[in-house]
Design a protein around this motif. Structure first.
Motif, short mmCIF file in Angstrom:
data_model
loop_
_atom_site.label_atom_id
_atom_site.label_comp_id
_atom_site.label_asym_id
_atom_site.label_seq_id
_atom_site.Cartn_x
_atom_site.Cartn_y
_atom_site.Cartn_z
N SER A 295 0.84 -1.19 0.00
CA SER A 295 0.00 0.00 0.00
C SER A 295 0.87 1.24 0.00
N VAL A 296 0.31 2.33 -0.53
CA VAL A 296 1.00 3.62 -0.59
C VAL A 296 0.07 4.66 0.03
N ASN A 297 0.57 5.34 1.07
CA ASN A 297 -0.26 6.32 1.80
C ASN A 297 -1.61 5.71 2.18
N SER A 298 -1.55 4.50 2.70
CA SER A 298 -2.71 3.76 3.23
C SER A 298 -3.68 3.28 2.15
N GLU A 299 -3.34 3.43 0.88
CA GLU A 299 -4.18 2.92 -0.20
C GLU A 299 -3.56 1.64 -0.74
N ALA A 300 -4.32 0.56 -0.74
CA ALA A 300 -3.82 -0.72 -1.26
C ALA A 300 -3.46 -0.58 -2.73
N VAL A 301 -2.43 -1.30 -3.15
CA VAL A 301 -1.96 -1.22 -4.54
C VAL A 301 -3.07 -1.58 -5.51
N ASP A 302 -3.85 -2.62 -5.19
CA ASP A 302 -4.96 -3.01 -6.08
C ASP A 302 -5.95 -1.87 -6.26
N SER A 303 -6.22 -1.15 -5.17
CA SER A 303 -7.15 -0.01 -5.23
C SER A 303 -6.56 1.12 -6.07
N LEU A 304 -5.26 1.36 -5.90
CA LEU A 304 -4.59 2.41 -6.68
C LEU A 304 -4.62 2.08 -8.17
N VAL A 305 -4.38 0.82 -8.51
CA VAL A 305 -4.42 0.40 -9.91
C VAL A 305 -5.81 0.64 -10.50
N LYS A 306 -6.83 0.26 -9.76
CA LYS A 306 -8.21 0.44 -10.24
C LYS A 306 -8.54 1.92 -10.41
N ARG A 307 -8.08 2.75 -9.47
CA ARG A 307 -8.36 4.19 -9.53
C ARG A 307 -7.65 4.86 -10.69
N MET A 308 -6.43 4.43 -11.01
CA MET A 308 -5.63 5.09 -12.03
C MET A 308 -5.89 4.55 -13.43
N THR A 309 -6.47 3.37 -13.56
CA THR A 309 -6.66 2.75 -14.88
C THR A 309 -7.37 3.66 -15.88
N PRO A 310 -8.43 4.39 -15.51
CA PRO A 310 -9.10 5.25 -16.51
C PRO A 310 -8.24 6.37 -17.05
N TYR A 311 -7.12 6.67 -16.40
CA TYR A 311 -6.27 7.79 -16.82
C TYR A 311 -5.04 7.34 -17.60
N ILE A 312 -4.87 6.03 -17.79
CA ILE A 312 -3.67 5.50 -18.44
C ILE A 312 -4.04 4.94 -19.80
N SER A 313 -3.43 5.47 -20.85
CA SER A 313 -3.65 4.93 -22.19
C SER A 313 -2.62 3.84 -22.43
N ALA A 314 -3.07 2.60 -22.41
CA ALA A 314 -2.16 1.46 -22.55
C ALA A 314 -2.74 0.49 -23.56
N SER A 315 -1.86 -0.11 -24.35
CA SER A 315 -2.29 -1.01 -25.43
C SER A 315 -2.68 -2.39 -24.92
N ASN A 316 -2.18 -2.77 -23.75
CA ASN A 316 -2.53 -4.06 -23.17
C ASN A 316 -2.30 -3.99 -21.66
N GLU A 317 -2.66 -5.03 -20.95
CA GLU A 317 -2.58 -4.99 -19.49
C GLU A 317 -1.15 -4.88 -19.00
N ALA A 318 -0.21 -5.54 -19.66
CA ALA A 318 1.19 -5.47 -19.24
C ALA A 318 1.70 -4.03 -19.28
N THR A 319 1.32 -3.29 -20.32
CA THR A 319 1.75 -1.91 -20.45
C THR A 319 1.03 -1.02 -19.45
N LEU A 320 -0.24 -1.30 -19.17
CA LEU A 320 -0.98 -0.55 -18.17
C LEU A 320 -0.29 -0.65 -16.81
N LEU A 321 0.04 -1.86 -16.40
CA LEU A 321 0.70 -2.05 -15.10
C LEU A 321 2.09 -1.44 -15.11
N ARG A 322 2.78 -1.52 -16.23
CA ARG A 322 4.10 -0.88 -16.33
C ARG A 322 4.01 0.61 -16.07
N ASP A 323 3.05 1.28 -16.72
CA ASP A 323 2.94 2.73 -16.58
C ASP A 323 2.48 3.14 -15.19
N ILE A 324 1.61 2.36 -14.58
CA ILE A 324 1.21 2.66 -13.20
C ILE A 324 2.41 2.50 -12.27
#
Length: 564
Positions: A295-324
């Motif tokens: 977790s980062v600043n009390s936010e679980a990583v899974d939650s952070l990934v879900k929150r940031m996904t709409p803001y990341i333009s990624a061609s596939n899931e591997a690239t999405l997780l890379r950019d996050i």
């Protein structure tokens, strides 16, 4: 006499220039968009205006010639599309507006390319929908579509490589937000740039028209500059292309300078960023390779990934997780991060000092890793992300070669890697691009197949392995395609970014820029690379245990293969 004629010509040109709307002769005051509760009908009217305005910009003979201040024309007509109570009245308003830019139009010759050379047709079938547009408006737009046009356009040219270069677009740097008119101008400009000059529109998972309808309300609800930038990020993320980004936006200033990758579904520390200053490692060595960020600043990583996904333009899931992992996870607006992480089955909680981004070397490469390393077992290893410089060997005597493209190739630092003729016995076809058309915006046509290599009986005959993963993007994927077609070569690793083709860029109100892919890239037989990436011949991935032990299991697998 010659001087007098020249002076007269300059005066005439100056007078004509003063009459040009872009010179300021157009004294109309731009009306403000009303502040009200916009209805679904208002949204649909604005969406249609966006499509008509963009179509005129790139298809109408005099508009595309730059004879009007096209931004101002949009801003002036926009309020008149609000609170219209019927479709017929809306269509009449738009038809009268289109007629205001009357030009003598000769019929054009139509698309002259052979059907089998066309990858993507212009998405303009909507102009023929008389039920939606009415007979008059539809007829006007079809006349514009079929008109003879100059091959040059004031707003866009083609670069030497063939992708779109947008020109004469105003940035409106001083624009303050909220400003509904300029927020919509920004959305409309970017929507139409992708509508007519993005090569992979046909792979979008959602209708581009529906995307426009969904995002207009978001651009109407902007309250400040941050909202505006985030609205643009969410919009361009719909393209799902890692080349898509919003540049010049306000970024977080501080970062914890450790490399993180998602391995086995977890955010794992893999190493450290290199520092530009004399900052000591004591700041970063609190975390160790193999630590799992929970977790980062009390936010679980899974939650952070879900929150940031709409803001990341990624061609596939591997690239999405890379950019996050590289652009969001360990960034902060202040100099402190509170982390929970797991090390060898034990949970640690720490308050950790970050560094200012100016002292950290960021990017998809390793600064001090050498270009050339000789490995045990008579193997030559080339790391093309090296920033130390050097020349790719013109002669290889080792029995095996490993080319590591798990990075962005450092083109300016490495000589000879682009056309590495030593690898090829004769010319080999490896790629076929598609390029946009200025005569028919939205059309993408296959160019000639591109080959690499030449007749060379002294080519390197040993076995070769190319290493790839989610850091292998764009030019690195292009180089993988090149090297892969040489004899006795395999690709090893995991899914690449699935983002290839030269970048195009367009400026937006508020001093921002948007980037997206401008050329299509395909194998010579027409197979796709976008979103799919370069599929490895042998899939090998790092493990958390391997990271903890300081091992590179992908490189180890390549060495075993060459020694087999």
């Amino acid at each position: 006499m010659i001087l007098t004629i020249a002076l007269v010509a300059l005066v005439v040109m100056f007078v004509k220039l003063k009459e040009h709307p872009l010179f300021g002769a157009d004294k109309r005051v731009v009306p403000e968009m009303p502040t009200l509760e916009y209805t679904r009908t208002d949204i649909e009217n604005l969406a249609l205006l966006c499509k008509v305005w963009g179509f005129m910009k790139y298809y109408h003979p005099t508009v595309r010639a730059g004879e009007y201040d096209w931004d101002k024309e949009l801003l002036c007509v926009m309020p008149s599309l609000i609170s219209i109570d019927s479709k017929d009245r809306r269509n009449a308003v738009l038809a009268a507006w289109v007629d205001g830019f009357h030009a003598r139009m000769k019929p054009g010759k139509g698309i002259a390319y052979a059907p089998d050379s066309i990858k993507q047709y212009p998405d303009i079938g909507w102009i023929e929908d008389m039920d939606a547009l009415g007979t008059v408006l539809s007829g006007r737009l079809k006349e514009i579509r079929d008109a003879e046009k100059d091959t040059v356009c004031y707003y866009v040219t083609l670069m030497e490589s063939g992708n779109a270069k947008f020109e004469h677009e105003q940035m409106y740097r001083q624009c303050k937000f909220p400003n509904i008119s300029y927020q919509l101008l920004s959305l409309f400009r970017l929507w139409n740039a992708i509508q007519y000059f993005y090569p992979y529109k046909y792979v979008l998972k959602k209708s581009w028209n529906e995307t426009l309808l969904e995002h207009i309300p978001l651009f109407l609800q902007i309250n400040n500059r941050v909202d505006y930038e985030n609205a643009l990020r969410r919009f361009i993320a719909e393209v799902q292309d890692a080349h898509c980004s919003i540049q010049n936006r306000k970024m977080k200033e501080y970062v914890l300078p450790v490399g993180v990758r998602f391995i086995e579904g977890k955010a794992v520390v893999t190493g450290y960023y290199e520092l530009k200053s004399t900052c000591k490692d004591s700041i970063v060595c609190i975390l160790q390779p193999g630590d799992v960020i929970l977790s980062v600043n009390s936010e679980a990583v899974d939650s952070l990934v879900k929150r940031m996904t709409p803001y990341i333009s990624a061609s596939n899931e591997a690239t999405l997780l890379r950019d996050i992992a590289t652009e969001e996870l360990l960034w902060s607006s202040d100099s402190i991060l509170y982390l929970d992480y797991e090390r060898k089955s034990k949970i640690e909680k720490r308050k950790i000092q970050c560094l200012h981004k100016k002292v950290v070397t960021l990017g998809m490469h390793q600064l001090s890793k050498p270009l050339i390393t000789k490995l045990p077992g008579d193997i030559l290893y080339l790391y093309l992300g090296s920033l130390l410089g050097g020349k790719v060997p013109s002669k290889i005597e080792e029995k095996g070669l490993i080319i590591d493209l798990r990075a962005y190739p450092a083109q300016k630092m490495i000589e000879g890697y682009w056309d590495y003729g030593l690898l090829y016995p004769y010319p080999i076809d490896f790629v076929m691009p598609t390029r946009p058309s200025l005569a028919y915006p939205g059309l993408f046509v296959f160019g000639s197949v591109i080959s690499v290599g030449k007749e060379n009986e002294h080519y390197y005959k040993g076995k070769k392995v190319i290493l790839v993963n989610e850091l292998t993007q764009s030019q690195a994927e292009f180089m993988t395609m090149k090297y892969r077609c040489s004899p006795h070569t395999i690709v090893m690793g995991s899914m690449t970014a699935g983002t290839d083709g030269n970048l195009s860029m367009i400026v937006l109100p508020g001093g921002l820029c948007a980037t997206f892919t401008g050329l299509g890239v395909y194998y010579p037989d027409g197979r796709e690379t976008q979103q799919i990436g370069i599929v490895p011949d042998m899939r090998v991935e790092n493990t958390i245990q391997g990271i903890r032990e300081g091992r590179d299991e992908v490189l180890e697998a390549a060495i075993r293969y060459l020694n087999d």
